[in-house]
Design an enzyme around this catalytic site. Structure first.
Site, short mmCIF file in Angstrom:
data_model
loop_
_atom_site.label_atom_id
_atom_site.label_comp_id
_atom_site.label_asym_id
_atom_site.label_seq_id
_atom_site.Cartn_x
_atom_site.Cartn_y
_atom_site.Cartn_z
N LYS A 45 0.95 -1.16 -0.08
CA LYS A 45 0.14 -0.21 0.23
C LYS A 45 1.05 1.23 0.05
O LYS A 45 0.89 1.96 -0.65
CB LYS A 45 -0.72 0.05 1.31
N GLN A 59 -4.65 -1.49 9.69
CA GLN A 59 -4.33 -2.73 9.19
C GLN A 59 -5.15 -3.49 10.15
O GLN A 59 -5.05 -4.28 11.20
CB GLN A 59 -3.12 -3.21 9.08
N ASP A 65 -11.65 2.84 4.17
CA ASP A 65 -11.50 0.80 4.44
C ASP A 65 -13.81 1.22 4.12
O ASP A 65 -13.55 0.38 4.27
CB ASP A 65 -11.02 0.33 5.82
#
Ligand code: NDP
Length: 311
Positions: A54, A98, A124
């Site tokens: 990422k 994460q 997200d």
């Protein structure tokens, strides 16, 4: 029949290059690049790889990515403080925690941290406010993997309206939101899970079959209607040589990679499905790169929301 391969890697590269002018415009107006803050807790090797991917993808298109790493011994409170700092910061547009988090943080840690993220920075799309907007078909940030699946289907010219879609898996991050996105595009959607009876027969009704269950090569040709589009979300690390030999043909170039690394990433769909499906996403190179590309899209969108360009 040999199925058409839906190229997530190439499509993700297209999406990233399309973002470059938007990143440049945001950078001019903000006086800094759009910035993503990532919280990584613990030392899970796969998570470290994902965060690295990422960060590199962001840097490639001119985003700034700040990774805060906490040890696996960190408390939930310490993790929450990082999220709060990103929330309060005028220099961070997007925030990502994460997952998975270390088990020691407790079973509710993931939910607690996702809930703590400012919904306007929630790239997200896991905050309840963003989940609610998704359900109401007015998404602000659609979760990256489901959004990536829809983008790949669209850009591959796969029609959705009026078609029968079956999603295997009902997780918050993949199964449920992808089913919702397919529904909003007028597919007729069935969601399956571990209690579904006669799963192969249900799956065989699908013109679009999404496999998101986390079991290597589980979806065999008996689950697939001839000509169906099969989306393989699974990423499973398989280190067992006999399993790999069973799954891959003797002339597969991936066998050399297995010999070198001692493990391969295998999807939830059996490779033999390529002979039954009409189109399918490969693993690797299908849904994975699309997920990262959509994270970039959402981060740019978060910066545009801050600038009042969007949302
Ligand atoms: P979860 O473990 O959270 O959910 C799995 C789902 O599959 C559950 O709903 C479960 O049912 C269902 N399931 C499990 N076994 C069966 C079975 N035998 N028959 C029917 N349904 C079953 O997984 P995620 O959704 O987080 O991830 C799914 C896969 O996608 C994993 O391989 C993961 O690594 C991968 N992934 C890939 C991403 C990418 O970028 N490509 C991003 C995110 C995930 P129940 O609810 O009844 O337990």
């Amino acid at each position: 029949m040999s199925a058409r391969l839906l190229d997530g890697k190439g499509t993700a590269a297209d999406i990233r290059s399309e973002l470059v002018p938007r990143v440049a415009a945001c950078t001019r107006r903000l006086g800094r690049p759009p910035t993503l803050g990532i919280l990584l807790v613990g030392d899970d090797p796969a998570s470290q790889v994902y965060v690295g991917t990422k960060s590199r993808a962001g840097a490639e298109i001119g985003l700034s990515v700040e990774v805060v790493s906490l040890p696996s011994t960190a408390t939930l409170e310490a993790a929450r403080q990082v999220v709060e700092r990103f929330n309060a910061s005028d220099d961070h547009d997007g925030i990502l925690v994460q997952s998975p988090l270390p088990a020691a943080l407790g079973p509710e840690a993931e939910r607690a941290l996702f809930d703590a993220i400012d919904p306007l920075k929630d790239v997200d799309g896991f905050h309840p406010a963003n989940v609610g907007r998704l359900v109401q078909a007015r998404p602000r940030f659609a979760p990256c993997t489901p959004a990536g699946i829809l983008e790949l289907l669209d850009r591959s010219g796969i029609e959705l309206a009026g078609r029968r879609a079956v999603v295997i898996g009902r997780s918050q991050i993949v199964g449920k939101p992808v089913a919702m996105l397919l529904l909003h595009r007028h597919a007729t959607v069935t969601i399956c899970h571990s209690r579904t009876r006669e799963l192969p027969a249900v799956a065989r009704e699908a013109e679009i079959l999404v496999a998101a269950l986390g079991r290597p090569a589980f979806v065999t040709p008996e689950y697939v209607r001839p000509g169906a589009t099969v989306v393989d979300v699974g990423i499973n690390r398989v280190a067992d040589a006999a399993t790999i030999r069973d799954l891959l043909p003797a002339d597969s170039p991936r066998l050399a990679a297995f010999a070198k690394r001692g493990a391969l990433l295998i999807g939830d769909v059996h490779p033999a499905v390529a002979d039954t499906a009409g189109a399918f996403t490969p693993v690797p190179g299908g849904v994975g790169p699309m997920t990262v590309a959509m994270l970039m899209v959402n981060t740019v969108r978060a910066a545009e929301i801050r600038l009042g360009v969007d949302g």
